[in-house]
Design an enzyme around this catalytic site. Structure first.
Site, PDB file in Angstrom:
ATOM      1  N   ASP A 155       0.880  -1.178   0.000  1.00  0.00           N
ATOM      2  CA  ASP A 155       0.000   0.000   0.000  1.00  0.00           C
ATOM      3  C   ASP A 155       0.913   1.222   0.000  1.00  0.00           C
ATOM      4  O   ASP A 155       1.068   1.909   1.005  1.00  0.00           O
ATOM      5  CB  ASP A 155      -0.883  -0.053   1.253  1.00  0.00           C
ATOM      6  CG  ASP A 155      -1.757   1.187   1.389  1.00  0.00           C
ATOM      7  OD1 ASP A 155      -1.807   2.008   0.444  1.00  0.00           O
ATOM      8  OD2 ASP A 155      -2.380   1.346   2.460  1.00  0.00           O
ATOM      9  N   SER A 156       1.505   1.470  -1.155  1.00  0.00           N
ATOM     10  CA  SER A 156       2.513   2.533  -1.263  1.00  0.00           C
ATOM     11  C   SER A 156       1.918   3.790  -1.872  1.00  0.00           C
ATOM     12  O   SER A 156       0.798   3.793  -2.374  1.00  0.00           O
ATOM     13  CB  SER A 156       3.648   2.052  -2.161  1.00  0.00           C
ATOM     14  OG  SER A 156       3.173   1.900  -3.483  1.00  0.00           O
TER      15      SER A 156
END
Lengths: 275, 275
Positions: A155-156
């Site tokens: 989840d960048s």
């Protein structure tokens, strides 16, 4: 004063939202962090000028990152979230009863701090006893892990700033090593309207490493183009072959078992990126 | 001069696009018409301040309005498009070999005129011999038609200005009368993030008239929220029961036979609007 926040999503296009209040603004060690209150979307976390999450539409991204791989895996026990300091993915992960431990590795502790303060419904579950929070470099954490996780979620931010190496071939090699023998990973991979080349490259990289590689989409109104992609790499389990009885009920606002499959039916121009 | 066009899609949220040039601006008898050239989306038709279509993303809307009902019908011969003066839906309709006649009823002749001039790849097929173009009131045209059409597509603006009565119960009654015994209609019905009440109301109205009522979605990046809905009313044929051999190949950029079905798998909060 009539205050509007504008995110240029490309050089020549963007979204604009009326701002009620700026809660916090800070240059952290890693990025520019702004927490603002907007009229349309409620509180909004903005990193390096890009919308990360908002109170009104956050459920789409968080549900679609978490539930697609977690239902694809028959019995996920240990889950890793790389990035995701706002806590939204962790909240969704914890809805799955099989999960015994969820590890969050976020590089920027300030994201966690201000999400807890201003986005409590998103970040609230970071204090759950099943959750381990590490303020650390996700790339290095992956490099030092071996056969440890059932599911890894990346989840960048978009591939600028601290997230650049989370879109590299070396990172995906590390993920494969960090996963158990039947492990699954998913990463957010931006949008096909403005970032087609990125999706194409990540898909090819992942395909060289994982026997099952799949792309799926979700509608996120505050993200560029509104059409977001997620790339999944799986060592064994196929998201398209999940049996109906695997879907034990959880409460969602976007994800459904029908949508689990439908999300993989890609628009022609997106499908072409995977061929 | 650095010129940006901003559409306020709600009172507090919008999109903004860099403008290269204004080709044409005019208050027609029905609405404000602007044809501009943008850096990101190419030429863009704007009516009453709302983006109607752009060169770059027009294919999504036009393909999804046309092909879903046309493949649902086993043998569509006579098709009516209400609105749609840019010609994009007509272009897609003509890809179906069974279609013998396609009638376009657009209230504002200026939309046709300037689309032909500035959006030739969208409007070019309006001169096809199978096409009949009428500059007329769609509501009245429907009221005066009886058992005439196999498929009717309502390609209107949002329910303000000249399109208001195209979202009324009386209009749907008229459509039912204008369709043949196994006819199908589809209408664009805005987005579930900002117009949930509208979708709910239209769905209930249509459901009271048509035995088969279905909602489906598509991603249109220049439309509010990026998630667009279409409501279908059908007297007999179910879009979810189309056989694979019905899908004779046509060239598309968005629509596929997989997506035909997947588009009906709604996010939970959208599904709730139909219940």
């Amino acid at each position: 004063m009539d205050l509007w926040f504008t995110e240029k999503q490309t050089k020549h296009f963007g979204i604009t939202a009326k701002v009620k209040k700026t809660h916090h603004t800070e240059q952290t060690a890693f990025q520019q962090l702004d927490m603002i209150e907007t009229e349309e979307w409620g509180n909004m976390l903005v990193l390096d000028g890009m919308v990360m999450t908002t109170q009104k539409d956050e459920f789409v991204y968080h549900e679609m990152v978490a539930h697609v791989p977690l239902y694809t895996h028959p019995n996920p026990k240990h889950v890793l979230v790389v990035g995701g300091g706002d806590g939204g993915v962790i909240r969704e992960v914890l809805k799955h009863k099989s999960v015994e431990k969820a590890t969050l590795v976020e590089i920027d502790g300030k994201v966690i701090e201000y999400s807890k303060q201003y986005l409590p419904k998103i970040a609230g579950d970071l204090d759950d006893p099943r959750v381990e929070v590490k303020v650390d470099d996700g790339f290095m954490h992956i490099a030092n892990s071996e056969e440890e996780y059932d599911v890894i979620m990346v989840d960048s931010t978009e591939p600028v700033g601290p997230a650049v190496n989370l879109f590299s071939r070396g990172f995906y090699d590390g993920i494969a090593k960090a996963l158990k023998a039947d492990g699954i990973f998913v990463a957010q991979t931006d949008n096909p309207w403005f970032k087609a080349d990125l999706i194409k490259q990540v898909y090819q990289d992942v395909k060289e490493i994982f026997p099952v590689t799949r792309l799926y989409t979700a509608n996120i109104p505050t993200y560029p183009s509104g059409l977001w992609t997620f790339t999944m790499g799986s060592k064994e389990h196929d998201p398209l072959k999940v049996k109906q009885d695997r879907f034990d009920p959880i409460e969602t606002k976007y994800y459904t078992s029908d949508l689990h499959f439908a999300a993989f039916a890609l628009p022609k121009f997106v499908k072409d990126l995977t061929e």
